[in-house]
Structures are given as structure tokens and as C-alpha cells.
Design an enzyme around this catalytic site. Structure first.
Site, PDB file in Angstrom:
ATOM      1  N   GLY A   1       0.781  -1.189  -0.018  1.00 48.37           N
ATOM      2  CA  GLY A   1      -0.043   0.038   0.054  1.00 48.37           C
ATOM      3  C   GLY A   1       0.705   1.158  -0.020  1.00 48.37           C
ATOM      4  N   SER A   2       1.992   1.067  -0.367  1.00 48.14           N
ATOM      5  CA  SER A   2       2.857   2.484  -0.491  1.00 48.14           C
ATOM      6  C   SER A   2       2.465   3.728  -1.288  1.00 48.14           C
ATOM      7  CB  SER A   2       4.443   2.365  -0.634  1.00 48.14           C
ATOM      8  OG  SER A   2       4.625   1.757  -2.227  1.00 48.14           O
TER       9      SER A   2
ATOM     10  N   LEU B   1      -4.759  -6.870  -6.962  1.00 49.85           N
ATOM     11  CA  LEU B   1      -4.420  -8.034  -7.789  1.00 49.85           C
ATOM     12  C   LEU B   1      -5.581  -8.849  -8.453  1.00 49.85           C
ATOM     13  CD1 LEU B   1      -1.301  -9.342  -5.820  1.00 49.85           C
ATOM     14  CD2 LEU B   1      -1.593  -7.580  -7.570  1.00 49.85           C
TER      15      LEU B   1
ATOM     16  N   ASN C   1      -6.202   2.235 -12.999  1.00 43.69           N
ATOM     17  CA  ASN C   1      -5.137   1.453 -12.396  1.00 43.69           C
ATOM     18  C   ASN C   1      -3.745   1.558 -12.574  1.00 43.69           C
ATOM     19  OD1 ASN C   1      -4.045  -1.110 -11.398  1.00 43.69           O
ATOM     20  ND2 ASN C   1      -3.830  -1.845 -13.574  1.00 43.69           N
TER      21      ASN C   1
ATOM     22  N   HIS D   1      -0.024  -0.096 -13.626  1.00 44.54           N
ATOM     23  CA  HIS D   1       0.584  -1.310 -13.860  1.00 44.54           C
ATOM     24  C   HIS D   1       2.182  -1.087 -13.863  1.00 44.54           C
ATOM     25  CE1 HIS D   1       1.004  -5.482 -15.302  1.00 44.54           C
ATOM     26  NE2 HIS D   1       1.824  -5.151 -16.133  1.00 44.54           N
TER      27      HIS D   1
ATOM     28  N   GLU E   1       6.229   5.368  -9.968  1.00 45.56           N
ATOM     29  CA  GLU E   1       4.868   5.630  -9.507  1.00 45.56           C
ATOM     30  C   GLU E   1       4.502   6.772  -8.450  1.00 45.56           C
ATOM     31  OE1 GLU E   1       3.835   1.051 -10.001  1.00 45.56           O
ATOM     32  OE2 GLU E   1       4.329   1.526  -8.206  1.00 45.56           O
TER      33      GLU E   1
HETATM   34  C1  GAR Z   1       2.947  -1.431  -7.687  1.00 50.40           C
HETATM   35  O1  GAR Z   1       4.435  -1.393  -8.229  1.00 50.40           O
HETATM   36  C2  GAR Z   1       1.915  -1.608  -8.674  1.00 50.40           C
HETATM   37  O2  GAR Z   1       2.374  -1.074  -9.896  1.00 50.40           O
HETATM   38  C3  GAR Z   1       1.958  -2.973  -8.704  1.00 50.40           C
HETATM   39  O3  GAR Z   1       1.978  -3.535  -7.530  1.00 50.40           O
HETATM   40  C4  GAR Z   1       2.774  -2.479  -6.793  1.00 50.40           C
HETATM   41  C5  GAR Z   1       2.093  -2.378  -5.189  1.00 50.40           C
HETATM   42  O4  GAR Z   1       2.960  -1.593  -4.574  1.00 50.40           O
HETATM   43  N1  GAR Z   1       0.655  -3.392  -9.265  1.00 50.40           N
HETATM   44  C6  GAR Z   1       0.499  -4.390 -10.117  1.00 50.40           C
HETATM   45  O5  GAR Z   1       1.212  -5.368 -10.523  1.00 50.40           O
HETATM   46  C7  GAR Z   1      -1.052  -4.612 -10.769  1.00 50.40           C
HETATM   47  N2  GAR Z   1      -1.024  -5.409 -11.833  1.00 50.40           N
HETATM   48  P1  GAR Z   1       2.499  -0.873  -3.266  1.00 50.40           P
HETATM   49  O6  GAR Z   1       1.372  -1.948  -2.726  1.00 50.40           O
HETATM   50  O7  GAR Z   1       3.565  -0.549  -2.364  1.00 50.40           O
HETATM   51  O8  GAR Z   1       1.671   0.483  -3.810  1.00 50.40           O
END
Ligand code: GAR
Length: 195
Positions: free
Chosen positions: A12-13, A85, A102, A104, A174
Site C-alpha cells: 500500500g505504499s 491483484l 489502475n 501497472h 509511481e
Molecule cells: C506497484 O508497483 C503496482 O504498480 C503493482 O503493485 C505494486 C504495489 O505496490 N501493481 C500491479 O502489479 C497490478 N498488476 P504498493 O502496494 O507498495 O503500492
């Protein structure tokens, strides 16, 4: 007030960065964080940020209209998937058509689709000796990673990179772009409404 709900399955960052970004905005707020994972780090972050959380299971999410009802009853305007996910069912994509975004961790259409998430993406990028990778921010439809692309940003991948170092570069991109891109989309949708 324009209200955002964030769905996240893991740490969840990004959810935290988005919440903090809108904390200083008088017109937009993150009002709810939802997760399918009762052990997700995002729950602790949400508590610290004072945002209500909702944990749901697969049946409720995929086989009922309950999530749509909850989001609508709370006046949620936008849904953001930040490391979420599960495939989003069509009742939810329809309810938030052009209002669900979203992120990615790759340059779609490369490294997208079922099973391509988080470290799986970065492992594939390194294994294939890619010279660059990046992030894609896109609208969500009922297929994995296929909605209209809003924004992409790239970073270099060198011979010395590992899946972990690529993940760190991706997270930096991100944090830098996702909140701002969300805000721009909210503003442009608002401006296109004839009142
Ligand atoms: C992020 O890098 C996001 O792009 C990816 O999961 C990570 C979550 O990081 N999303 C996917 O792979 C979706 N297909 P976080 O929980 O630290 O925000």
C-alpha cells in the site's frame, strides 16, 4: 468534495502517497481503502492515515453487487487500483466507467495480463534483458490491463539491475506521477461536465 476509494492488495505504499497528496487538497479526498487481503500492509497504513478500511472476500467481490452498493452509498466518485491483484468484475467496472484507474508496473501492452503483477513483472523484465521498463496508468475495463492508457513513464534497465532494483525504480516513478495523473483526470472529467 470529490471522493476517492483505493483498492490495494499488498503493502500500500502507493495508496499512502495518493492519500497524502490529496490531504492538502480542499476538493478531493481519499475516503475509503479496500482490500481483499486481511494481512495487507495497506491496512496498517490506512489506520495510521485515519482512512476507514474495508476487507472483503472473493465471493462478496465477484459474485454480489455489495461492493458497488457500498461505494455508491458512501458517495464515492472515483476508484483507484493501487497494487490490486484481482480481476475487477463487470458490475464494478460499469458502475465506475471512466472513473476507475489502475497502475501497472510495466510499459503495457508488454508484461500485462493475468499473473503479471509486482515482482513477476520485474523478474520477467530482467530475465528478458530489457533495456527499459516503466509504468502505465490506465482506465480499467473488465479485462486485465487493457483499458485506455492515460500515461506512461520509462526508466532504464541496466545489466546490473535485479528484480528488486527494478522494483525500486518503478516505485519511484509511481510515487512521482500517479497522484498527479489521477488529479489531472479528475479535473478534466469535471471540466467536461456541462452544469
Ligand atoms: C506497484 O508497483 C503496482 O504498480 C503493482 O503493485 C505494486 C504495489 O505496490 N501493481 C500491479 O502489479 C497490478 N498488476 P504498493 O502496494 O507498495 O503500492
Amino acid at each position: 468534495m470529490i471522493k476517492i476509494a483505493i483498492f490495494a492488495s499488498g503493502s500500500g505504499s502507493n495508496a499512502e502517497r495518493i492519500t497524502e497528496y490529496f490531504n492538502s487538497n480542499d476538493h478531493v479526498e481519499v475516503s475509503l481503502i479496500l482490500t481483499n487481503n486481511p494481512a495487507a500492509g495497506v491496512i496498517e497504513r490506512a489506520q495510521r492515515l485515519n482512512i476507514p478500511t474495508l476487507v472483503f472476500n472473493k465471493k462478496l467481490f465477484a459474485k454480489t453487487n455489495k461492493i458497488v452498493e457500498i461505494l455508491q452509498s458512501q458517495g464515492i466518485d472515483w476508484v483507484i487500483l493501487a497494487g490490486f491483484l484481482w480481476l475487477v468484475p463487470s458490475n464494478l467496472t460499469r458502475a465506475f466507467e471512466n472513473r476507475m484507474i489502475n497502475i501497472h508496473p510495466a510499459l503495457l501492452p508488454k508484461y500485462g495480463g493475468k499473473g503479471m503483477w509486482g515482482h513477476h513483472v520485474h523478474e520477467a523484465v530482467v530475465a528478458n534483458k530489457e533495456k527499459e521498463t516503466g509504468i502505465t496508468i490506465h482506465y480499467v475495463n473488465e479485462h486485465y490491463d487493457e483499458g485506455k492508457v492515460i500515461f506512461q513513464a520509462k526508466c532504464e534497465v541496466t545489466e546490473n539491475d535485479t528484480p528488486e532494483s527494478v522494483a525500486a525504480k518503478i516505485h519511484e516513478l509511481e510515487y512521482q506521477y500517479f497522484p498527479e495523473v489521477i488529479y489531472k483526470e479528475i479535473l478534466s472529467a469535471k471540466n467536461s461536465v456541462v452544469e
